[in-house]
Design an enzyme around this catalytic site. Structure first.
Site, PDB file in Angstrom:
ATOM      1  N   HIS A  97       0.824  -1.208   0.000  1.00 17.35           N
ATOM      2  CA  HIS A  97       0.000   0.000   0.000  1.00 17.35           C
ATOM      3  C   HIS A  97       0.854   1.252   0.000  1.00 17.35           C
ATOM      4  CE1 HIS A  97       0.324   1.818   4.064  1.00 17.35           C
ATOM      5  NE2 HIS A  97       0.678   0.603   4.434  1.00 17.35           N
ATOM      6  N   CYS A  98       0.204   2.359  -0.362  1.00 17.81           N
ATOM      7  CA  CYS A  98       0.767   3.694  -0.185  1.00 17.81           C
ATOM      8  C   CYS A  98      -0.382   4.528   0.381  1.00 17.81           C
ATOM      9  CB  CYS A  98       1.386   4.231  -1.475  1.00 17.81           C
ATOM     10  SG  CYS A  98       0.364   4.095  -2.948  1.00 17.81           S
ATOM     11  N   VAL A  99      -0.541   5.764  -0.032  1.00 19.56           N
ATOM     12  CA  VAL A  99      -1.633   6.566   0.526  1.00 19.56           C
ATOM     13  C   VAL A  99      -2.944   6.265  -0.200  1.00 19.56           C
ATOM     14  CG1 VAL A  99      -2.464   8.907   0.996  1.00 19.56           C
ATOM     15  CG2 VAL A  99      -0.060   8.340   1.373  1.00 19.56           C
TER      16      VAL A  99
END
Length: 186
Positions: A122-124
């Site tokens: 994941h990231c943002v």
């Protein structure tokens, strides 16, 4: 007055334009999390912070491509003993060198599978940094071309790696193809 400055866009090659058309062809809604390969999920910060939902999905590993950004509270202490955590402090910027993380991140994903685990990358928002690392994994460990990797992932998730990351993936694609051709010659 002062002359208006026009932001410089990186020059796009024909193959980059084709890739962007492939990416733009995706009509998927952006979800908090999607399984894009068996036991490999791409998600956003909301799913990454929802330990109950991660437990329901059976996630055993988290690879956070936005480690140490202000929005992300994820670290090993946050996840405790249940989930193995790996963080990469990447910026979603066309100038950021994410390529130096392609092999370590791919190795992390591959290692998770060797323990029959499930991994959330994941990231943002879950469409640029994390997607780039998953595409690199499919290219490195499953010998996908960049276009094939993109076409595979967009069947399951709307992704949009920034142009700098696309260029780094194209460089990886050329490097992997050259290595394959060299091996066939030997």
């Amino acid at each position: 007055g002062a002359p208006l400055s026009i932001p410089q866009q990186p020059y796009l090659t024909g193959s980059q334009i084709k890739l962007e058309h492939v990416l733009d062809s995706c009509r998927m809604e952006l979800n908090h999390v999607d399984e894009v390969w068996p036991n490999l999920y791409i998600g956003d910060i909301l799913i990454a912070h929802d330990k109950e939902e991660l437990r329901k999905l059976g996630i055993t590993h988290v690879l956070n491509a936005a480690h140490s950004t202000w929005e992300s509270k994820g670290d090993q202490a946050f996840y405790g003993q249940e989930i193995h955590y790996c963080g990469i402090a990447a910026e979603d910027s066309t100038n950021f060198n994410l390529r130096e993380h392609f092999y370590p991140a791919s190795d992390t994903i591959h290692l998770c599978f060797s323990f029959s685990g499930k991994i959330l990358v994941h990231c943002v928002v879950g469409k640029s940094r994390s997607a780039t690392l998953v595409l690199a994994y499919l290219m490195i460990y499953h010998h996908f071309s960049l276009t094939d990797a993109v076409q595979r992932v967009i069947q399951y998730r709307a992704i949009s790696p920034n142009r700098g990351f696309l260029k780094q993936l194209q460089d990886l694609d050329v490097e992997l193809r050259d290595r394959t051709n060299l091996c066939e010659l030997l």
